[in-house]
Design an enzyme around this catalytic site. Structure first.
Site, PDB file in Angstrom:
ATOM      1  N   ARG A 283      17.497  24.048   0.770  1.00  0.00           N
ATOM      2  CA  ARG A 283      16.474  24.429   1.365  1.00  0.00           C
ATOM      3  C   ARG A 283      15.930  25.644   2.219  1.00  0.00           C
ATOM      4  NH1 ARG A 283      16.403  19.963   4.806  1.00  0.00           N
ATOM      5  NH2 ARG A 283      16.031  17.955   3.011  1.00  0.00           N
TER       6      ARG A 283
ATOM      7  N   GLU B 221      15.157  20.873 -13.911  1.00  0.00           N
ATOM      8  CA  GLU B 221      14.303  19.846 -13.995  1.00  0.00           C
ATOM      9  C   GLU B 221      12.922  20.834 -14.427  1.00  0.00           C
ATOM     10  OE1 GLU B 221      13.641  19.669  -9.255  1.00  0.00           O
ATOM     11  OE2 GLU B 221      12.525  21.213  -8.825  1.00  0.00           O
TER      12      GLU B 221
ATOM     13  N   HIS C  26      11.134  26.908  -5.513  1.00  0.00           N
ATOM     14  CA  HIS C  26      10.200  26.378  -6.135  1.00  0.00           C
ATOM     15  C   HIS C  26       9.479  26.002  -5.271  1.00  0.00           C
ATOM     16  CE1 HIS C  26      13.586  24.230  -7.158  1.00  0.00           C
ATOM     17  NE2 HIS C  26      12.791  22.807  -7.305  1.00  0.00           N
TER      18      HIS C  26
HETATM   19 ZN    ZN Z   1      14.123  20.488  -7.528  1.00  0.00          ZN
END
Ligand code: ZN
Length: 310
Positions: free
Chosen positions: A194, A117, A174
């Protein structure tokens, strides 16, 4: 022969524990709640499949168009629409997270794509930072810091300001932090692991963490990730090219023609207003340039982010 229509879609909104209401203030979006975190502006993902608003196929889902009208996408060779374009409004911090690459996701997530991304910073408060990268030198050190909840030692934060651009490769730890609003071009995937969620509760319960999968996919050691300044000078600038996409910034002051060779392209107007071969658009509008369209001329005073699949 007349050119094909530019394709405008109805976005899919997502409320999030960390979301806000800036998308309404900034872009006039009809958001569902004051904790709206994401606008899936152009998406064919099953978790948010956008509907075409105009032209011959109005009312059809993007996934349907992908399946049935390959010509609209330059006959791009993929079993699914390859990209996902989002606006993200983080009123509060997002979880510290990591995404798998294609090979890990294919085996461990039912054939899903991995997620590469990139972020264009639409807005942020002075002094804002994002989490990008970690400090562990070995897998053992990484696992120990995670197990010991030593997240301030583990993570790297980088300063960001409006107009910065950052590429996030799979395996990179991130997180978007509170007060930052971004436009994201990503692979068409919804797989997030997560690592840490600030011990927050959602409906009285902590959100699920994915510690073992995170440890498996986080790359060690991590290359340093930095934000690049994108600039305001008139013209077209390429921000990134990777295996999956290229992303450009177009600062339109008067007129600008985008003539890159594309199977199809996604355009986001992030500031100002203008026209695309006569079709009007304004900040907050996103549209798809169909396959075979050819060069497109933008007029007006506006800033565009243009993404194309590779
Ligand atoms: Zn991400």
């Amino acid at each position: 022969m007349a050119k094909k229509d530019l394709m405008f879609f109805t976005p899919e909104f997502k409320t999030m524990i960390w979301g806000g209401s800036k998308m309404r203030d900034r872009f006039g979006y009809d958001i569902p709640a004051d904790n709206t975190g994401e606008c899936w502006a152009i998406s064919a993902h099953p978790n948010g499949d956008c509907t075409l608003k105009n032209g011959e196929f109005a009312g059809k889902k993007l996934s349907w168009l992908w399946e049935n009208r390959k010509d609209l996408f330059g006959n791009y060779d993929s079993d699914r629409f390859p990209l996902l374009l989002k606006v993200i409004d983080a009123k509060d911090n997002l979880s510290i997270q990591v995404h798998p690459d294609d090979s890990y996701a294919k085996v461990n997530e039912n054939g899903s794509l991995g997620k590469t991304e990139c972020w264009y910073i639409l807005d942020c408060e002075p002094g804002s930072t994002l989490v990008a990268g970690h400090n562990a030198k070995t897998k053992e050190e990484l696992c120990k810091l995670i197990d010991d909840h030593e997240f301030t030692k583990l993570i790297r934060e980088i300063p960001v300001s409006k107009g910065d651009f950052i590429q996030i490769e799979p395996g990179t730890v991130h997180a978007i932090k509170g007060g930052v609003m971004i436009l994201e071009t990503q692979q068409n995937s919804d797989i997030t692991y997560r690592v840490y969620d600030y011990d927050r509760l959602q409906n009285g319960k902590p959100r699920e963490l994915h510690i073992e999968k995170s440890k498996a996919v986080i790359s060690v050691p991590q290359n340093s990730v930095s934000a690049i300044k994108t600039g305001d000078e008139p013209g077209l600038k390429k921000l990134v090219t990777c295996k999956y996409y290229s992303v450009y910034k177009a600062n339109v002051k008067g007129s600008l023609t985008f003539g890159e060779k594309v199977s199809f392209a996604l355009v986001s107007c992030i500031e100002g207003k203008g026209t695309a071969d006569g079709t009007e658009f304004k900040a907050g509008d996103h549209f798809l340039i169909p396959g075979g369209y050819g060069p497109i001329t933008f007029k007006g005073e506006c800033t565009l982010i243009i993404s194309k699949p590779e």
